[in-house]
Design an enzyme around this catalytic site. Structure first.
Site, short mmCIF file in Angstrom:
data_model
loop_
_atom_site.label_atom_id
_atom_site.label_comp_id
_atom_site.label_asym_id
_atom_site.label_seq_id
_atom_site.Cartn_x
_atom_site.Cartn_y
_atom_site.Cartn_z
N PRO A 89 11.58 27.89 52.67
CA PRO A 89 10.65 27.36 53.68
C PRO A 89 11.32 27.20 55.05
O PRO A 89 10.62 27.09 56.06
CB PRO A 89 10.25 25.99 53.12
CG PRO A 89 10.56 26.04 51.67
CD PRO A 89 11.73 26.96 51.54
N GLU A 116 14.37 22.01 45.24
CA GLU A 116 14.47 21.52 46.61
C GLU A 116 15.26 22.49 47.49
O GLU A 116 15.41 22.27 48.69
CB GLU A 116 15.11 20.13 46.65
CG GLU A 116 14.22 19.04 46.06
CD GLU A 116 12.83 19.00 46.68
OE1 GLU A 116 12.74 18.75 47.89
OE2 GLU A 116 11.84 19.22 45.95
N ARG A 153 5.33 49.66 50.76
CA ARG A 153 4.24 50.51 51.27
C ARG A 153 4.61 51.21 52.58
O ARG A 153 3.89 52.11 53.01
CB ARG A 153 2.94 49.73 51.39
CG ARG A 153 2.91 48.67 52.44
CD ARG A 153 1.56 47.97 52.47
NE ARG A 153 0.48 48.78 53.02
CZ ARG A 153 0.36 49.09 54.31
NH1 ARG A 153 1.24 48.65 55.18
NH2 ARG A 153 -0.65 49.83 54.74
N ASP A 168 -2.83 51.43 60.02
CA ASP A 168 -3.34 50.12 59.62
C ASP A 168 -3.32 49.12 60.78
O ASP A 168 -2.65 49.31 61.78
CB ASP A 168 -2.66 49.58 58.36
CG ASP A 168 -1.22 49.19 58.59
OD1 ASP A 168 -0.89 48.68 59.66
OD2 ASP A 168 -0.44 49.39 57.65
C1 9D3 Z 1 9.31 22.23 52.83
C2 9D3 Z 1 9.14 21.33 51.68
N1 9D3 Z 1 10.45 20.85 51.15
C3 9D3 Z 1 10.69 19.52 51.68
C4 9D3 Z 1 10.55 18.39 50.77
C5 9D3 Z 1 10.48 20.91 49.69
C6 9D3 Z 1 10.28 22.25 49.14
C7 9D3 Z 1 9.02 22.68 48.76
C8 9D3 Z 1 8.83 23.93 48.19
C9 9D3 Z 1 11.36 23.11 48.98
C10 9D3 Z 1 11.16 24.35 48.41
C11 9D3 Z 1 9.91 24.76 48.02
C12 9D3 Z 1 9.70 26.07 47.38
N2 9D3 Z 1 9.29 27.11 48.36
C13 9D3 Z 1 9.97 28.21 48.52
O1 9D3 Z 1 10.96 28.41 47.86
C14 9D3 Z 1 9.56 29.19 49.50
C15 9D3 Z 1 8.44 29.23 50.39
C16 9D3 Z 1 7.34 28.33 50.62
O2 9D3 Z 1 7.19 27.28 49.99
N3 9D3 Z 1 6.43 28.68 51.57
C17 9D3 Z 1 6.51 29.82 52.29
N4 9D3 Z 1 7.50 30.67 52.14
C18 9D3 Z 1 8.45 30.37 51.20
S1 9D3 Z 1 9.78 31.31 50.87
C19 9D3 Z 1 10.34 30.31 49.70
#
Ligand code: 9D3
Length: 266
Positions: A89, A116, A153, A168
Site C-alpha cells: 500500500p 501488516e 497483454r 486501447d
Molecule cells: C494501509 C493499511 N495498513 C495500515 C494499518 C495496513 C495494511 C492493510 C492491508 C497493510 C497491508 C495490507 C495488504 N495490502 C497489500 O498488501 C497491498 C495493496 C492494497 O491493499 N491496496 C492496493 N494495492 C496494494 S499492493 C499490496
C-alpha cells in the site's frame, strides 16, 4: 518475459493464472510464470513466515529470512541482476505508464506483501514498490495478478489482435467509445412505445466509415469529458479530435448517447 511470484498463497495465484488470455499465453510460452511458495524457503519445522512486530502493535510482519532466501535462490538460478517488485500500500501507483516500462524487462520478480507488511530490511533488495490503488486489500496476491495481466497483454503474441492493444483507450489517453453488436434493436413487450435507447445508433448501420469514425471520436471524447476530464490534459489528440472537444466543451454539439452512469459527474 519471465515472472517469479513469491507468495504465501501459491495456489491462489496459480489458479487465477490458468484461465483466459493469461492461461493461453502461458500454454503458448509467450510468458513464463513461476509461482514460489515462500514457506518452501523457511528452515524451521513449522515453516513460519511471519512474526510479531518489534515495538508491539497489532498484526504480524513477514519475516525477512525466508524472503532473502527466496530472492537468493531465484538470483542464483538466473545468474544475473534482477528487478524485484514489492506489492505494498506504500508503493507508487501502478499505471499504464508503469506497465509499459516494466513490460520491457526480460524478467520480473514480484514479492507479494501480506499482513501488516514486510520487514523494512527486505526493501534493500526491492527495486520497485507498487500499489494498485487507494483501497485496502488483504494482501499483495491480487495486485501481483493485476500487474502480470497488465504487462502480459503488452507483450507480443499474448493478445490476439495487436491493434487492439495499441488502440486501447489508455494508449490514446481517452476512454473507449460505446460498442454495440446484434441485434440492431432489442425487442421489448409488443404494443409498447418505441424505445430509442434500445436501438443501435443509425450511424453504425450506415456503412459510412468516415462518419462512423467521427462518431466514435466524439463519443470517446464526450465520455472522457464527462467521466475523466483529468485524462484530457495528457491525451494525444489529433486536429479533428481537438476540434470536436472544443465543440463539446462549448456545448455546441450533444454529449453522450447513453444514460447517466452511477458516480459519473453530471
Ligand atoms: C494501509 C493499511 N495498513 C495500515 C494499518 C495496513 C495494511 C492493510 C492491508 C497493510 C497491508 C495490507 C495488504 N495490502 C497489500 O498488501 C497491498 C495493496 C492494497 O491493499 N491496496 C492496493 N494495492 C496494494 S499492493 C499490496
Amino acid at each position: 518475459m519471465t515472472f517469479d511470484i513469491v507468495t504465501i498463497f501459491p495456489g491462489m495465484v496459480q489458479q487465477a493464472m490458468g484461465a483466459g488470455v493469461l492461461g493461453r499465453a502461458i500454454d503458448r510460452g509467450a510468458i513464463d510464470v513461476r509461482v514460489r511458495d515462500l514457506r518452501d524457503f523457511t528452515t524451521d519445522r513449522h515453516r513460519v513466515v511471519d512474526d510479531v512486530p518489534y515495538g508491539g502493535g497489532p498484526g504480524m510482519v513477514l519475516k525477512p529470512d525466508p524472503i532473502f532466501r527466496a530472492l537468493d535462490g531465484i538470483e542464483a538460478e538466473r545468474g544475473r541482476p534482477m528487478t524485484v517488485l514489492l506489492t505494498s500500500p506504500q508503493g507508487t501507483m501502478f499505471t499504464q505508464d508503469v506497465a509499459r516500462r516494466l513490460a520491457r524487462l526480460e524478467h520480473l520478480v514480484i514479492l507479494c506483501g501480506r499482513y501488516e507488511g514486510v520487514d523494512q530490511r527486505v526493501r534493500e533488495r526491492v527495486t520497485e514498490e507498487v500499489s494498485i490503488g487507494d483501497y485496502v486489500l488483504t494482501g499483495g496476491e491480487l495486485p501481483a495478478l493485476v500487474i502480470v495481466d497488465a504487462l502480459a497483454r503488452l507483450l507480443p503474441g499474448v493478445v490476439g489482435d495487436e491493434q487492439s492493444v495499441t488502440d486501447d483507450s489508455f494508449s490514446r489517453g481517452l476512454l473507449d467509445f460505446p460498442q454495440y453488436t446484434r441485434p440492431a434493436e432489442i425487442a421489448f413487450r409488443s404494443g409498447e412505445q418505441e424505445r430509442p435507447d434500445l436501438k443501435v445508433p443509425d450511424v453504425l448501420l450506415s456503412g459510412n466509415h468516415a462518419e462512423i469514425r467521427r462518431w466514435r471520436k466524439r463519443e470517446a471524447l464526450a465520455r472522457t469529458l464527462a467521466r475523466r476530464p483529468d485524462l484530457l490534459a495528457s491525451a494525444a489528440l489529433d486536429d479533428e479530435e481537438r476540434r470536436i472537444l472544443g465543440e463539446l466543451q462549448d456545448g455546441r454539439i450533444a454529449g453522450l448517447q447513453e444514460g447517466k452512469v452511477k458516480s459519473g459527474k453530471p
